[in-house]
Scaffold this motif. Sequence first.
Motif, PDB file in Angstrom:
ATOM      1  N   GLU A  80       1.293  -1.064  -0.154  1.00  0.00           N
ATOM      2  CA  GLU A  80      -0.263  -0.151   0.119  1.00  0.00           C
ATOM      3  C   GLU A  80       0.474   0.865  -0.167  1.00  0.00           C
ATOM      4  OE1 GLU A  80      -4.417  -1.203   2.328  1.00  0.00           O
ATOM      5  OE2 GLU A  80      -2.358  -0.086   2.993  1.00  0.00           O
ATOM      6  N   GLY A  81      -0.228   2.129  -0.326  1.00  0.00           N
ATOM      7  CA  GLY A  81       1.509   3.656  -0.245  1.00  0.00           C
ATOM      8  C   GLY A  81       0.110   4.866  -0.942  1.00  0.00           C
ATOM      9  N   PHE A  82       0.591   6.108  -0.713  1.00  0.00           N
ATOM     10  CA  PHE A  82       0.241   7.150  -0.415  1.00  0.00           C
ATOM     11  C   PHE A  82       1.044   8.073  -1.268  1.00  0.00           C
ATOM     12  CE2 PHE A  82       1.129  10.064   2.585  1.00  0.00           C
ATOM     13  CZ  PHE A  82       1.641   8.959   4.086  1.00  0.00           C
ATOM     14  N   GLY A  83       0.435   8.995  -1.988  1.00  0.00           N
ATOM     15  CA  GLY A  83       1.685  10.461  -2.392  1.00  0.00           C
ATOM     16  C   GLY A  83       0.780  11.385  -1.886  1.00  0.00           C
ATOM     17  N   LEU A  84       1.664  12.699  -1.240  1.00  0.00           N
ATOM     18  CA  LEU A  84       0.822  13.952  -0.892  1.00  0.00           C
ATOM     19  C   LEU A  84       1.470  14.514  -1.314  1.00  0.00           C
ATOM     20  CD1 LEU A  84      -0.318  13.253   2.513  1.00  0.00           C
ATOM     21  CD2 LEU A  84      -1.512  12.411   0.307  1.00  0.00           C
ATOM     22  N   TRP A  85       0.945  15.829  -2.273  1.00  0.00           N
ATOM     23  CA  TRP A  85       1.895  16.664  -3.430  1.00  0.00           C
ATOM     24  C   TRP A  85       1.432  18.043  -3.770  1.00  0.00           C
ATOM     25  CZ3 TRP A  85       6.493  17.077  -4.553  1.00  0.00           C
ATOM     26  CH2 TRP A  85       7.715  17.661  -5.096  1.00  0.00           C
ATOM     27  N   GLU A  86       1.147  19.033  -4.181  1.00  0.00           N
ATOM     28  CA  GLU A  86       0.600  20.146  -4.611  1.00  0.00           C
ATOM     29  C   GLU A  86       0.586  19.772  -5.955  1.00  0.00           C
ATOM     30  OE1 GLU A  86      -0.693  22.896  -2.642  1.00  0.00           O
ATOM     31  OE2 GLU A  86      -1.084  21.221  -0.859  1.00  0.00           O
ATOM     32  N   ALA A  87      -0.835  20.324  -6.436  1.00  0.00           N
ATOM     33  CA  ALA A  87      -1.331  21.003  -7.965  1.00  0.00           C
ATOM     34  C   ALA A  87      -1.172  22.096  -8.132  1.00  0.00           C
ATOM     35  CB  ALA A  87      -2.266  20.092  -8.368  1.00  0.00           C
ATOM     36  N   PRO A  88      -1.059  22.904  -9.647  1.00  0.00           N
ATOM     37  CA  PRO A  88      -0.840  24.351  -9.094  1.00  0.00           C
ATOM     38  C   PRO A  88      -2.282  25.114  -8.147  1.00  0.00           C
ATOM     39  CG  PRO A  88       0.393  23.696 -11.042  1.00  0.00           C
ATOM     40  CD  PRO A  88       0.267  22.561 -10.423  1.00  0.00           C
ATOM     41  N   ARG A  89      -3.855  23.938  -8.455  1.00  0.00           N
ATOM     42  CA  ARG A  89      -4.422  24.389  -7.833  1.00  0.00           C
ATOM     43  C   ARG A  89      -4.474  24.440  -5.943  1.00  0.00           C
ATOM     44  NH1 ARG A  89      -4.925  22.735 -13.312  1.00  0.00           N
ATOM     45  NH2 ARG A  89      -6.353  24.316 -14.607  1.00  0.00           N
ATOM     46  N   GLY A  90      -3.770  23.220  -5.922  1.00  0.00           N
ATOM     47  CA  GLY A  90      -3.745  23.044  -4.662  1.00  0.00           C
ATOM     48  C   GLY A  90      -3.518  21.913  -3.766  1.00  0.00           C
ATOM     49  N   ALA A  91      -3.335  21.113  -3.480  1.00  0.00           N
ATOM     50  CA  ALA A  91      -3.106  19.590  -2.316  1.00  0.00           C
ATOM     51  C   ALA A  91      -3.551  19.177  -3.104  1.00  0.00           C
ATOM     52  CB  ALA A  91      -3.841  19.556  -0.868  1.00  0.00           C
ATOM     53  N   LEU A  92      -2.753  17.692  -3.755  1.00  0.00           N
ATOM     54  CA  LEU A  92      -3.203  16.834  -4.610  1.00  0.00           C
ATOM     55  C   LEU A  92      -2.608  15.045  -3.399  1.00  0.00           C
ATOM     56  CD1 LEU A  92      -4.376  15.367  -7.079  1.00  0.00           C
ATOM     57  CD2 LEU A  92      -2.088  15.734  -8.234  1.00  0.00           C
ATOM     58  N   GLY A  93      -3.641  13.990  -3.628  1.00  0.00           N
ATOM     59  CA  GLY A  93      -2.982  12.920  -3.238  1.00  0.00           C
ATOM     60  C   GLY A  93      -3.572  11.977  -3.623  1.00  0.00           C
ATOM     61  N   HIS A  94      -2.372  11.191  -3.630  1.00  0.00           N
ATOM     62  CA  HIS A  94      -2.847   9.169  -4.649  1.00  0.00           C
ATOM     63  C   HIS A  94      -3.123   7.673  -3.616  1.00  0.00           C
ATOM     64  CE1 HIS A  94      -1.905  10.611  -9.442  1.00  0.00           C
ATOM     65  NE2 HIS A  94      -3.053  11.582  -8.282  1.00  0.00           N
ATOM     66  N   TRP A  95      -4.115   7.500  -3.768  1.00  0.00           N
ATOM     67  CA  TRP A  95      -4.069   5.950  -2.341  1.00  0.00           C
ATOM     68  C   TRP A  95      -3.430   5.131  -3.132  1.00  0.00           C
ATOM     69  CZ3 TRP A  95      -5.544  10.992  -1.265  1.00  0.00           C
ATOM     70  CH2 TRP A  95      -5.412  11.709  -0.087  1.00  0.00           C
ATOM     71  N   ILE A  96      -2.859   4.408  -2.812  1.00  0.00           N
ATOM     72  CA  ILE A  96      -3.100   2.607  -3.812  1.00  0.00           C
ATOM     73  C   ILE A  96      -2.819   1.431  -3.039  1.00  0.00           C
ATOM     74  CG2 ILE A  96      -0.472   2.486  -4.047  1.00  0.00           C
ATOM     75  CD1 ILE A  96      -0.708   1.602  -7.039  1.00  0.00           C
ATOM     76  N   ARG A  97      -2.919   0.363  -3.249  1.00  0.00           N
ATOM     77  CA  ARG A  97      -3.168  -0.852  -2.333  1.00  0.00           C
ATOM     78  C   ARG A  97      -2.878  -1.943  -3.482  1.00  0.00           C
ATOM     79  NH1 ARG A  97      -8.205  -2.154  -0.346  1.00  0.00           N
ATOM     80  NH2 ARG A  97      -8.249  -4.021  -1.952  1.00  0.00           N
ATOM     81  N   ILE A  98      -1.710  -2.844  -3.836  1.00  0.00           N
ATOM     82  CA  ILE A  98      -1.464  -3.833  -4.521  1.00  0.00           C
ATOM     83  C   ILE A  98      -1.826  -4.990  -4.416  1.00  0.00           C
ATOM     84  CG2 ILE A  98       0.243  -4.107  -6.257  1.00  0.00           C
ATOM     85  CD1 ILE A  98       1.979  -1.663  -5.170  1.00  0.00           C
ATOM     86  N   GLU A  99      -2.342  -6.080  -5.108  1.00  0.00           N
ATOM     87  CA  GLU A  99      -2.552  -7.169  -4.693  1.00  0.00           C
ATOM     88  C   GLU A  99      -2.302  -8.102  -5.475  1.00  0.00           C
ATOM     89  OE1 GLU A  99      -6.231  -7.663  -3.471  1.00  0.00           O
ATOM     90  OE2 GLU A  99      -6.411  -6.207  -1.159  1.00  0.00           O
ATOM     91  N   ASP A 100      -1.627  -8.854  -5.818  1.00  0.00           N
ATOM     92  CA  ASP A 100      -1.191  -9.941  -6.708  1.00  0.00           C
ATOM     93  C   ASP A 100      -0.269  -8.996  -7.484  1.00  0.00           C
ATOM     94  OD1 ASP A 100      -1.947 -12.290  -5.133  1.00  0.00           O
ATOM     95  OD2 ASP A 100      -3.821 -12.153  -7.018  1.00  0.00           O
ATOM     96  N   ARG A 101       0.518  -7.715  -7.164  1.00  0.00           N
ATOM     97  CA  ARG A 101       0.682  -7.027  -8.680  1.00  0.00           C
ATOM     98  C   ARG A 101       0.621  -6.743  -9.327  1.00  0.00           C
ATOM     99  NH1 ARG A 101       4.219 -11.989  -7.718  1.00  0.00           N
ATOM    100  NH2 ARG A 101       6.587 -11.530  -6.721  1.00  0.00           N
ATOM    101  N   LYS A 102      -0.581  -6.239  -8.932  1.00  0.00           N
ATOM    102  CA  LYS A 102      -2.221  -5.175  -9.911  1.00  0.00           C
ATOM    103  C   LYS A 102      -2.813  -4.221  -8.351  1.00  0.00           C
ATOM    104  CE  LYS A 102      -1.231  -7.660 -13.619  1.00  0.00           C
ATOM    105  NZ  LYS A 102      -2.317  -8.924 -14.316  1.00  0.00           N
ATOM    106  N   ILE A 103      -3.376  -3.286  -9.646  1.00  0.00           N
ATOM    107  CA  ILE A 103      -4.116  -2.501  -8.675  1.00  0.00           C
ATOM    108  C   ILE A 103      -5.183  -2.901  -8.341  1.00  0.00           C
ATOM    109  CG2 ILE A 103      -5.257  -0.183  -8.823  1.00  0.00           C
ATOM    110  CD1 ILE A 103      -2.703   0.719 -10.933  1.00  0.00           C
ATOM    111  N   ALA A 104      -5.599  -3.465  -6.871  1.00  0.00           N
ATOM    112  CA  ALA A 104      -6.386  -3.258  -6.613  1.00  0.00           C
ATOM    113  C   ALA A 104      -7.623  -2.502  -5.452  1.00  0.00           C
ATOM    114  CB  ALA A 104      -6.359  -4.297  -4.869  1.00  0.00           C
ATOM    115  N   ARG A 105      -6.672  -0.951  -5.116  1.00  0.00           N
ATOM    116  CA  ARG A 105      -7.595   0.040  -5.344  1.00  0.00           C
ATOM    117  C   ARG A 105      -6.941   1.193  -5.268  1.00  0.00           C
ATOM    118  NH1 ARG A 105     -11.792   0.740  -1.501  1.00  0.00           N
ATOM    119  NH2 ARG A 105     -11.200  -1.042  -0.280  1.00  0.00           N
TER     120      ARG A 105
END
Length: 494
Positions: A397-422
Amino acid sequence: MPAKIMVDPLTRIEGHLAIEASVDAGRIQEARVVGSLYRGFEEILKDREPQDAIPITQRICGVCPVSHAVTSAQCLDRALGVMPTENGRIIRNLVQGANFLQSHLVHFYQLSLLDYVRGPQAPPFVPRYENDYRMPEQAEKQLVSHYLQALQARIKTHEMAAIFAGKIPHVASIVPGGVTTPATVDKVTAFLWRLNEVQEFIDNVYLPDVMTVARVYRDYAEMGAGPRNLLSFGVFDLDGEPEVTKRKRLFRMGRVKGGKLLPVDPAQITEDTRFGWYEGDGALAPAKGETRPAPSKKDAYSWLKAPRYEGDAYEVGPLARVMVALLDGSLPDLTASADSALKELGFERRHLYSVTGRHLARALEAQVIARAMRQWLLEIKPNEPTAADFKVPKQAEGFGLWEAPRGALGHWIRIEDRKIARYQAVVPTTWNGSPRDGRGTPGPIEAALHGVAVKDEKNPFEIARIVRSFDPCIACAVHLATPRGEGLGEFQLL
């Protein structure tokens, strides 16, 4: 009885947006922002290779795709247990910085300036509304000239990004662990001479033009304040600290509430779906978020969810980044420039919570970024590695917290069987353009419109200027309506 105003579409924004509002005694009593486009990227990403998230999520936006690329890469960095090399970190910053400058220039000159200058009788200045243009003739001629010069400056920023990104707008070089672009002297040189031209434009044209508009439209320093809660995830990594909340960034992570600077705990972020066209009425953390559309849901009025921090609505964007920097004192040059600009205008820091404040924050931020990029170029070590090796684990699992010019941007991922599950992406305009939550709290744009005096209900300039100051990115349509009251008409804002 409250009157209803409907505006559809609001042009010169990115994305599909709708708002509902009612006007009584000349003031907006209720406003609802409606995202009228179902995005669905989270569903597209299911069962794909984790690395596919970087190129696919860039397609969420054509103006700030670099931010999605970097956020997705940082999400994968965390999930895969890899950190960028020094060159990789710096080059990501340079590509991101070029995109920030491009986005700020297009927002002020091509998207917002036409709200304040009449311009010639030729597209894109016509068709237009024909009232509340106050700019003196000579200043208007100069601003129109700069509208065209800004296009040339934007070309330079695109070229800067493409030098290290391979192409633009959707970049090809950003990967987990860094970038695939080699760090060479000729790339540094090519980037630097373009940066010199762009920096000169920012210092001598962009910021002075923002000041000119602020002087003429002084009332907009008192309009569109929003919730006065500000949130920034921070942007431009300055070290390789694996823990994102401890990482040193040019613009620091932080939030402002009640005028005080407070830390950010990612665990306090939720997305409320009470008034969103999604199944369920509760608030879930993005890592556990679901995206199951329910277009017939009773009382729902937007395809946007309602991100909240500890249950509160927060404005994100350049105003948040600048206010965090002013309060933490991490950027003395920015503090000096901001205080000088406010003094020259006869304003105080409280005036930053406004339409004028958002425009000024972008211009001041652009100065800081351009100067920092010059230093980052000197820190590149030619011909040393730009990316670290990695392997995709079976589960992570992982997440990235960063900024776009317009503001706060977050991505969250969960990997299962080496594929994106969520996969979940919470983008800046999801924060700013969110609908009400389960407690009835309006989103930041809705709050900014509340109580605003509308001088001419058939030419609602105030609404357009306030909404555009947030630089919405939902893809093109904004409606203004209300569940109560009488309709006044439908308008196309130009």
